[in-house]
Scaffold this motif. Structure first.
Motif, PDB file in Angstrom:
ATOM      1  N   GLU A  40       0.852  -1.194   0.000  1.00 19.96           N
ATOM      2  CA  GLU A  40       0.000   0.000   0.000  1.00 19.96           C
ATOM      3  C   GLU A  40       0.882   1.237   0.000  1.00 19.96           C
ATOM      4  O   GLU A  40       1.159   1.831   1.033  1.00 19.96           O
ATOM      5  CB  GLU A  40      -0.933  -0.014   1.207  1.00 19.96           C
ATOM      6  N   ARG A  52      -7.131   0.556  -5.571  1.00 14.32           N
ATOM      7  CA  ARG A  52      -7.314   1.972  -5.276  1.00 14.32           C
ATOM      8  C   ARG A  52      -6.110   2.564  -4.539  1.00 14.32           C
ATOM      9  O   ARG A  52      -5.648   3.667  -4.866  1.00 14.32           O
ATOM     10  CB  ARG A  52      -8.574   2.155  -4.425  1.00 14.32           C
ATOM     11  N   LYS A  53      -5.592   1.844  -3.546  1.00 13.41           N
ATOM     12  CA  LYS A  53      -4.549   2.397  -2.687  1.00 13.41           C
ATOM     13  C   LYS A  53      -3.222   1.648  -2.763  1.00 13.41           C
ATOM     14  O   LYS A  53      -2.285   2.002  -2.062  1.00 13.41           O
ATOM     15  CB  LYS A  53      -5.020   2.376  -1.237  1.00 13.41           C
ATOM     16  N   ASN A  94     -12.564  -0.282  -3.004  1.00 13.31           N
ATOM     17  CA  ASN A  94     -11.120  -0.495  -3.023  1.00 13.31           C
ATOM     18  C   ASN A  94     -10.593  -0.855  -4.406  1.00 13.31           C
ATOM     19  O   ASN A  94      -9.408  -1.139  -4.556  1.00 13.31           O
ATOM     20  CB  ASN A  94     -10.739  -1.589  -2.025  1.00 13.31           C
ATOM     21  N   ARG A 143      -8.413  -6.988   2.020  1.00 10.77           N
ATOM     22  CA  ARG A 143      -9.599  -6.220   1.616  1.00 10.77           C
ATOM     23  C   ARG A 143     -10.259  -5.613   2.835  1.00 10.77           C
ATOM     24  O   ARG A 143     -10.838  -4.538   2.756  1.00 10.77           O
ATOM     25  CB  ARG A 143     -10.587  -7.101   0.870  1.00 10.77           C
ATOM     26  N   ALA A 152      -8.145  -2.391   3.667  1.00 11.37           N
ATOM     27  CA  ALA A 152      -8.083  -1.300   2.661  1.00 11.37           C
ATOM     28  C   ALA A 152      -9.360  -0.501   2.611  1.00 11.37           C
ATOM     29  O   ALA A 152     -10.385  -0.786   3.054  1.00 11.37           O
ATOM     30  CB  ALA A 152      -7.768  -1.894   1.288  1.00 11.37           C
TER      31      ALA A 152
END
Length: 192
Positions: free
Chosen positions: A6, A89-90, A124, A189, A192
């Protein structure tokens, strides 16, 4: 090997413009230059022979695939490093398999089985990126392929010993990893 990094949203705009031949030449030079450090640390020299599977990016699924053909001093069979990156996403989900070069078709097939367990939850996914609040990674698609040569050296030191000792496929248990991937992925998951 499955991990989640991340470090921000990876912009994929550079994917269509990357010269993977030029990138390979740079990676080969880096690998060669780091061999003296590897040998001083007691590890054999390694040569990046080329792509076992050239990098390709699927913009629809946000997945990046490539495989490197490596040769470690003292191991004439060659080593395969097969990699998939799934953009979120991150951050990025990293899937890596290491084996002998002769197992390329098997590894490619088994990695597709592992990918069936990979899915970001709504909120996410890559397309859920919010420019106003989400951090953007300091690198793009090309850097995902180039990676960090020093980190790769660390990755391979234990695997090389196993390869040399057993001269068998290192990717034993990829199917078991698929089940483990689902458990890990559920945890990732959730964070996040």
């Amino acid at each position: 090997m499955i991990s989640y990094v991340e470090e921000g949203h990876v912009d994929d705009d550079d994917a269509k413009d990357i010269d993977f031949g030029e990138l390979l030449a740079e990676m080969q030079k880096d690998t060669s230059e780091r061999n003296l450090e590897r040998q001083k640390a007691g590890f054999p020299a390694v040569r990046l022979n080329g792509w076992a599977e050239p990098p390709h990016y699927d913009p629809a699924s946000k997945k990046l695939y490539w495989a490197k053909a490596l040769e470690f001093e003292g191991n004439k069979d060659g080593t395969l490093n097969y990699s998939i990156r799934v953009l979120g996403r991150k951050g990025v989900l990293e899937l890596n398999a290491v084996s002998g070069m002769k197992q390329l078709a098997t590894v490619r097939s088994e990695m597709q089985s592992v990918l069936k367990f990979v899915e970001f939850k709504p909120g996410n996914r890559y397309e859920d990126f919010n420019e106003g609040i989400d951090h953007v990674a300091a690198y793009g698609i090309g850097a995902l392929v180039a990676g960090k040569v020093a980190a790769e050296a660390g990755l391979f030191k234990g695997l090389l010993a196993l390869l040399l000792a057993s001269k068998k496929l290192v990717v034993v248990g990829l199917m078991a990893a698929a089940g483990g991937a689902k458990v890990l992925w559920d945890r990732v998951r959730g964070r996040a």
